[in-house]
Design a protein around this motif. Sequence first.
Motif, mmCIF file in Angstrom:
data_model
loop_
_atom_site.group_PDB
_atom_site.id
_atom_site.type_symbol
_atom_site.label_atom_id
_atom_site.label_comp_id
_atom_site.label_asym_id
_atom_site.label_seq_id
_atom_site.Cartn_x
_atom_site.Cartn_y
_atom_site.Cartn_z
ATOM 1 N N ASP A 25 0.831 -1.207 0.000
ATOM 2 C CA ASP A 25 0.000 0.000 0.000
ATOM 3 C C ASP A 25 0.869 1.261 0.000
ATOM 4 O OD1 ASP A 25 -2.207 -1.664 0.125
ATOM 5 O OD2 ASP A 25 -2.572 -1.314 2.271
ATOM 6 N N GLN A 26 1.969 1.231 0.743
ATOM 7 C CA GLN A 26 2.876 2.384 0.795
ATOM 8 C C GLN A 26 3.495 2.643 -0.587
ATOM 9 O OE1 GLN A 26 1.713 3.286 3.908
ATOM 10 N NE2 GLN A 26 3.729 4.071 4.293
ATOM 11 N N VAL A 27 3.909 1.588 -1.250
ATOM 12 C CA VAL A 27 4.500 1.719 -2.588
ATOM 13 C C VAL A 27 3.458 2.279 -3.560
ATOM 14 C CG1 VAL A 27 5.456 0.429 -4.550
ATOM 15 C CG2 VAL A 27 6.226 -0.075 -2.221
ATOM 16 N N THR A 28 2.245 1.767 -3.475
ATOM 17 C CA THR A 28 1.174 2.253 -4.344
ATOM 18 C C THR A 28 0.885 3.721 -4.063
ATOM 19 O OG1 THR A 28 0.215 0.046 -4.461
ATOM 20 C CG2 THR A 28 -1.229 1.884 -5.033
ATOM 21 N N ALA A 29 0.850 4.105 -2.801
ATOM 22 C CA ALA A 29 0.604 5.511 -2.446
ATOM 23 C C ALA A 29 1.703 6.405 -3.013
ATOM 24 C CB ALA A 29 0.516 5.660 -0.932
ATOM 25 N N SER A 30 2.938 5.973 -2.909
ATOM 26 C CA SER A 30 4.055 6.763 -3.463
ATOM 27 C C SER A 30 3.910 6.946 -4.970
ATOM 28 C CB SER A 30 5.386 6.084 -3.160
ATOM 29 O OG SER A 30 5.653 6.108 -1.793
ATOM 30 N N ARG A 31 3.538 5.869 -5.637
ATOM 31 C CA ARG A 31 3.354 5.945 -7.092
ATOM 32 C C ARG A 31 2.221 6.902 -7.445
ATOM 33 N NH1 ARG A 31 -0.161 3.603 -10.100
ATOM 34 N NH2 ARG A 31 -0.683 1.986 -8.594
ATOM 35 N N LEU A 32 1.129 6.813 -6.723
ATOM 36 C CA LEU A 32 -0.017 7.688 -7.005
ATOM 37 C C LEU A 32 0.319 9.157 -6.749
ATOM 38 C CD1 LEU A 32 -2.910 5.517 -5.535
ATOM 39 C CD2 LEU A 32 -2.418 5.962 -7.953
ATOM 40 N N ILE A 33 1.097 9.419 -5.718
ATOM 41 C CA ILE A 33 1.506 10.794 -5.438
ATOM 42 C C ILE A 33 2.355 11.332 -6.578
ATOM 43 C CG2 ILE A 33 2.972 12.208 -3.939
ATOM 44 C CD1 ILE A 33 1.927 10.420 -1.615
ATOM 45 N N LYS A 34 3.271 10.510 -7.083
ATOM 46 C CA LYS A 34 4.096 10.941 -8.223
ATOM 47 C C LYS A 34 3.226 11.224 -9.442
ATOM 48 C CE LYS A 34 8.361 8.643 -6.898
ATOM 49 N NZ LYS A 34 9.301 7.560 -7.187
ATOM 50 N N GLU A 35 2.210 10.394 -9.667
ATOM 51 C CA GLU A 35 1.311 10.598 -10.802
ATOM 52 C C GLU A 35 0.484 11.880 -10.641
ATOM 53 O OE1 GLU A 35 -1.076 7.097 -11.349
ATOM 54 O OE2 GLU A 35 0.661 5.843 -11.770
ATOM 55 N N MET A 36 0.172 12.248 -9.411
ATOM 56 C CA MET A 36 -0.620 13.463 -9.165
ATOM 57 C C MET A 36 0.198 14.722 -9.398
ATOM 58 S SD MET A 36 -2.791 12.301 -5.773
ATOM 59 C CE MET A 36 -2.735 13.944 -5.141
ATOM 60 N N HIS A 37 1.518 14.580 -9.383
ATOM 61 C CA HIS A 37 2.417 15.714 -9.578
ATOM 62 C C HIS A 37 3.312 15.440 -10.780
ATOM 63 C CE1 HIS A 37 1.229 17.408 -5.724
ATOM 64 N NE2 HIS A 37 1.331 16.197 -5.219
ATOM 65 N N ARG A 47 5.241 12.647 1.293
ATOM 66 C CA ARG A 47 6.342 11.728 0.982
ATOM 67 C C ARG A 47 7.164 11.400 2.224
ATOM 68 N NH1 ARG A 47 8.934 13.148 -4.863
ATOM 69 N NH2 ARG A 47 7.249 12.223 -6.065
ATOM 70 N N GLY A 48 7.379 12.385 3.074
ATOM 71 C CA GLY A 48 8.108 12.149 4.318
ATOM 72 C C GLY A 48 7.367 11.198 5.234
ATOM 73 N N TRP A 49 6.053 11.378 5.334
ATOM 74 C CA TRP A 49 5.251 10.502 6.172
ATOM 75 C C TRP A 49 5.319 9.070 5.648
ATOM 76 C CZ3 TRP A 49 1.103 7.216 5.642
ATOM 77 C CH2 TRP A 49 0.519 6.770 6.827
ATOM 78 N N ILE A 50 5.165 8.906 4.334
ATOM 79 C CA ILE A 50 5.218 7.564 3.739
ATOM 80 C C ILE A 50 6.595 6.941 3.950
ATOM 81 C CG2 ILE A 50 5.185 6.303 1.541
ATOM 82 C CD1 ILE A 50 2.879 8.168 0.686
ATOM 83 N N ALA A 51 7.645 7.713 3.768
ATOM 84 C CA ALA A 51 9.002 7.183 3.949
ATOM 85 C C ALA A 51 9.223 6.732 5.392
ATOM 86 C CB ALA A 51 10.032 8.233 3.555
ATOM 87 N N GLY A 52 8.786 7.531 6.346
ATOM 88 C CA GLY A 52 8.935 7.165 7.747
ATOM 89 C C GLY A 52 8.136 5.924 8.093
ATOM 90 N N ARG A 53 6.911 5.880 7.610
ATOM 91 C CA ARG A 53 6.041 4.724 7.866
ATOM 92 C C ARG A 53 6.621 3.462 7.215
ATOM 93 N NH1 ARG A 53 3.016 1.994 10.908
ATOM 94 N NH2 ARG A 53 1.126 1.143 10.027
ATOM 95 N N THR A 54 7.160 3.603 6.026
ATOM 96 C CA THR A 54 7.769 2.465 5.338
ATOM 97 C C THR A 54 8.953 1.931 6.139
ATOM 98 O OG1 THR A 54 7.044 3.260 3.178
ATOM 99 C CG2 THR A 54 8.894 1.717 3.192
#
Length: 75
Positions: A25-37, A47-54
């Motif tokens: 789910d974290q990897v998918t969220a990162s990909r979706l964030i990149k697609e949104m930008h 991105r920081g929150w996802i990296a820390g959580r990962t």
Amino acid sequence: MPRKRLLAYQISVAKIQDLLGTLNDQVTASRLIKEMHPKGERDSLTRGWIAGRTQLLLEALGVELRKFVAGQKPW
């Protein structure tokens, strides 16, 4: 198979599966964030929150994998 050992084995495998699913789910969220930008805009907070959580999830996965490998097999 001994019920107690089988239950412990199943619980251990379930924890590992849950952690792997959450990491996916974290990897998918990162990909979706990149697609949104698409122009490379930064979303540092998310991105920081996802990296820390990962990182926390990877550490927890390492603990569970070590427990699994060290644990008794039900057979």
